[in-house]
Write a protein that holds these residues in place. Structure first.
Motif, short mmCIF file in Angstrom:
data_model
loop_
_atom_site.label_atom_id
_atom_site.label_comp_id
_atom_site.label_asym_id
_atom_site.label_seq_id
_atom_site.Cartn_x
_atom_site.Cartn_y
_atom_site.Cartn_z
N ARG A 125 0.82 -1.21 0.00
CA ARG A 125 0.00 0.00 0.00
C ARG A 125 0.85 1.27 0.00
N LYS A 129 3.57 1.01 -3.99
CA LYS A 129 2.68 1.89 -4.72
C LYS A 129 3.42 3.14 -5.19
N TYR A 141 -2.65 -0.20 -11.38
CA TYR A 141 -2.14 -0.92 -10.20
C TYR A 141 -3.32 -1.37 -9.34
N TYR A 161 -1.44 8.36 -9.00
CA TYR A 161 -2.46 7.32 -8.96
C TYR A 161 -3.77 7.89 -8.43
#
Length: 252
Positions: A125, A129, A141, A161
């Motif tokens: 996480r 990431k 992802y 993201y």
């Protein structure tokens, strides 16, 4: 006088302590064992389904628990990660011992799926990431926890993201794969754009067998109905003949 020969001097020069060692391109994967059988089964399921769906394609590479080497100095000892599952597009479909970015025209995975566990969730996480966003620039992802069923996905927009919104079925869209991802029977599966499940080869074979059985049943039912229609037609013709014998031809 000793009969033992003097040892030959070592004529190979010692490498400089500051020298950069360039590893070969065929580096082996160097990933730790998977956390559980659930993780292994999940990786195999994803690979099996995608390979079956894309069996006629030769322009992608999909792998599980395989090391991605991406050192800008082409060093084996630094800058490597092992996604649980990843897909690289627009590349040659062939076996690889690992994914070595500098041997793949600088290409990184287009899709990455991490399977969370107690020991890896924080890294998946957080650090991973960040790496997949800032260094890999991987467009899609996802992470999935086979135990808790936690499932999230992210798409790269302007270098950052953004979390994906699920559809009504709780599925997340992969722009790169042009497929939905969703949970079925506590396992992560692929779905076609129309929502239909991407089957495994075994599921596909079973479905084809069931279709053949159903087609045979329908043919048998059609034959039975034709035979029944023929029987009724014969009975009607017999009745008409008896009527004619008793009363003559039917009036117009």
């Amino acid at each position: 006088m000793s009969l033992t020969k003097d040892p030959q001097p070592n004529l190979t020069p010692s490498p400089s302590p500051n020298a950069i060692v360039f590893p070969p391109g065929d580096l082996y994967s160097d990933e730790p064992p998977l956390e559980s059988s659930l993780h292994l089964q999940q990786i195999l399921l994803l690979m099996k389904c995608l390979d079956w769906l894309w069996q006629d394609r030769n322009d992608y590479f999909a792998a599980g628990n395989l090391t991605v080497y991406y050192s800008p100095h082409q060093r084996k000892s630094e800058d490597f990660r092992g996604p649980d599952f990843f897909v690289a597009l627009d590349t040659e479909k062939r076996p690889r011992k690992s994914w070595v970015v500098w041997e793949e025209d600088g290409k990184y995975p287009h899709v990455i799926i991490e399977l969370l566990s107690d020991s890896t969730a924080k890294t998946d996480r957080g650090l991973k990431k960040q790496i997949y966003q800032d260094t890999f620039r991987t467009p899609d992802y996802f992470w999935f926890d086979p135990d808790s069923q936690e499932f999230k996905g992210f798409h790269l927009i302007d270098g950052k993201y953004h979390e994906l919104e699920p559809n009504e079925q709780g599925q997340l869209w992969s722009e790169q794969l042009q497929l939905w991802l969703g949970i079925v029977d506590r396992q992560l599966r692929f779905f076609l754009p129309d929502g239909s499940l991407v089957p495994t080869p075994e599921e596909s074979a079973k479905a084809e067998q069931q279709q053949r059985i159903e087609a045979d049943r329908q043919r048998q039912e059609a034959d039975r109905q034709r035979q029944e229609a023929d029987r009724r037609a014969t009975e009607m013709e017999t009745l008409l003949n008896r009527y004619r014998q008793q009363f003559g031809d039917l009036p117009d």
